[in-house]
Design a protein around this motif. Structure first.
Motif, PDB file in Angstrom:
ATOM      1  N   GLN A  38     -13.736  -6.284  -3.692  1.00 34.17           N
ATOM      2  CA  GLN A  38     -12.977  -7.202  -4.413  1.00 34.17           C
ATOM      3  C   GLN A  38     -13.611  -8.554  -4.858  1.00 34.17           C
ATOM      4  O   GLN A  38     -14.171  -9.044  -4.104  1.00 34.17           O
ATOM      5  N   TYR A  87     -14.070  -4.124   1.742  1.00 33.31           N
ATOM      6  CA  TYR A  87     -12.850  -3.988   2.867  1.00 33.31           C
ATOM      7  C   TYR A  87     -13.005  -2.282   3.220  1.00 33.31           C
ATOM      8  O   TYR A  87     -13.014  -1.729   2.173  1.00 33.31           O
ATOM      9  N   PHE A  98      -6.505  -2.144   7.117  1.00 30.85           N
ATOM     10  CA  PHE A  98      -7.619  -2.415   6.284  1.00 30.85           C
ATOM     11  C   PHE A  98      -8.429  -3.355   7.295  1.00 30.85           C
ATOM     12  O   PHE A  98      -7.772  -3.998   8.284  1.00 30.85           O
ATOM     13  N   GLY A  99     -10.012  -3.435   7.331  1.00 29.43           N
ATOM     14  CA  GLY A  99     -10.481  -4.250   7.915  1.00 29.43           C
ATOM     15  C   GLY A  99     -10.275  -5.940   7.556  1.00 29.43           C
ATOM     16  O   GLY A  99      -9.829  -5.925   6.422  1.00 29.43           O
ATOM     17  N   GLY A 100     -11.035  -6.755   8.089  1.00 31.54           N
ATOM     18  CA  GLY A 100     -10.703  -8.066   7.729  1.00 31.54           C
ATOM     19  C   GLY A 100     -11.679  -8.500   6.742  1.00 31.54           C
ATOM     20  O   GLY A 100     -11.395  -9.686   6.037  1.00 31.54           O
ATOM     21  N   GLY A 101     -12.572  -7.531   6.085  1.00 33.83           N
ATOM     22  CA  GLY A 101     -13.076  -7.944   5.196  1.00 33.83           C
ATOM     23  C   GLY A 101     -14.491  -8.484   5.126  1.00 33.83           C
ATOM     24  O   GLY A 101     -14.781  -9.085   6.402  1.00 33.83           O
TER      25      GLY A 101
ATOM     26  N   VAL B  37       0.699  -3.230  -1.532  1.00 38.23           N
ATOM     27  CA  VAL B  37      -0.348  -4.038  -0.827  1.00 38.23           C
ATOM     28  C   VAL B  37      -0.165  -5.414  -0.885  1.00 38.23           C
ATOM     29  O   VAL B  37      -0.117  -5.740  -2.212  1.00 38.23           O
ATOM     30  N   GLN B  39      -1.544  -9.475  -0.119  1.00 38.95           N
ATOM     31  CA  GLN B  39      -2.758 -10.329   0.027  1.00 38.95           C
ATOM     32  C   GLN B  39      -2.110 -11.907   0.074  1.00 38.95           C
ATOM     33  O   GLN B  39      -2.279 -12.517  -0.881  1.00 38.95           O
ATOM     34  N   GLN B  43      -6.831 -14.498   2.501  1.00 37.23           N
ATOM     35  CA  GLN B  43      -6.573 -13.729   3.638  1.00 37.23           C
ATOM     36  C   GLN B  43      -6.996 -11.964   3.121  1.00 37.23           C
ATOM     37  O   GLN B  43      -7.337 -11.946   1.862  1.00 37.23           O
ATOM     38  N   GLY B  44      -6.844 -11.119   4.085  1.00 37.34           N
ATOM     39  CA  GLY B  44      -6.897  -9.947   3.819  1.00 37.34           C
ATOM     40  C   GLY B  44      -5.820  -8.983   3.465  1.00 37.34           C
ATOM     41  O   GLY B  44      -4.827  -9.717   2.872  1.00 37.34           O
ATOM     42  N   LEU B  45      -5.863  -7.754   3.172  1.00 38.26           N
ATOM     43  CA  LEU B  45      -5.144  -6.829   2.667  1.00 38.26           C
ATOM     44  C   LEU B  45      -4.122  -6.481   3.622  1.00 38.26           C
ATOM     45  O   LEU B  45      -4.659  -6.002   4.717  1.00 38.26           O
TER      46      LEU B  45
END
Lengths: 107, 122
Positions: A38, A87, A98-101, B37, B39, B43-45
């Motif tokens: 992303q 991610y 999802f992982g935290g990135g 989804v 966000q 922050q994350g997804l």
């Protein structure tokens, strides 16, 4: 629910570097693990599915490995356009997670 | 080519509802599950749930059950996500994402909309 943990949360690298990002699941996923890239202000883009399958159109410098609960995304030679957040996502069971990135930044 | 085009940014007051649309083209709309989804800023997804555009069936994440409804209008190949009783914690970009349709690999988000920013503020 399956928890996904990525490491590191951020890293600094230079163009041409080899970069590895890891993702650990709280239980076995077999190979049901996907990776996304992303860029700021953009939607995520699928890079790798089923742990190691390269999505069509994605450069071959991206690769995925692993199975069970531990997975790795590797960029073999970092390019300027690769600076982004990555991610992981488990597709083993709902709720999907999802992982935290991992933010890859320029050194 | 597959395209998912979402509705524009919205500003809502706490307690209100919002409906985000996702117009699909380039494929058979009823053949692929649609997911949502979100966000939050910086922050994350977070996965919210899926809808089967063929049957209208849904599966919502526990965090959103009772507050979210995912629907579709097959005549115009558009999916919708409505979120009710908004709070400031719902401020986020909301994405629709199409499943790859594979039965082998589980849910793979193969195509994404551009996102719709929903801001909840008094």
């Amino acid at each position: 629910d399956i928890q996904m943990t990525q490491s590191p949360s951020s890293l600094f690298a230079s163009v041409g570097d080899r970069v590895a990002i890891t993702c650990r699941a709280s239980q076995s996923l077999d190979s049901h693990l996907n990776w996304y890239q992303q860029k700021p202000g953009r939607a995520p883009k699928l890079l790798i599915y089923a742990a190691s399958s390269l999505q069509s159109g994605v450069p071959s410098r991206f690769s995925g490995s692993g199975s069970g609960a531990d997975f790795t995304l590797t960029i073999s030679s970092l390019q300027p356009e690769d600076f982004a957040t990555y991610y992981c996502q488990q597709s083993y069971s709902t709720p999907l997670s999802f992982g935290g990135g991992t933010k890859v930044e320029i050194k | 080519q597959v395209q998912l085009v979402q509705s524009g940014a919205e500003v809502k007051k706490p307690g209100a509802s919002v409906r985000v649309s996702c117009k699909s083209s380039g494929y058979t709309f009823t053949d692929y599950y649609m997911h949502w989804v979100r966000q939050a800023p910086g922050q994350g997804l977070e996965w919210m749930g899926w809808m089967n555009p063929n049957s209208g069936g849904t599966n919502y994440a526990q965090n959103f059950r009772g507050r979210v409804t995912m629907t579709r209008d097959t005549s115009i190949t558009t999916a919708y996500m409505e979120l009710r009783r908004l709070t400031s914690d719902d401020t986020a970009v909301y994405y629709c994402a199409r499943d790859s349709g594979s039965t082998l690999y589980g849910t793979v988000f193969e195509s994404w909309g551009q996102g719709a920013l929903v801001t909840v503020s008094s």
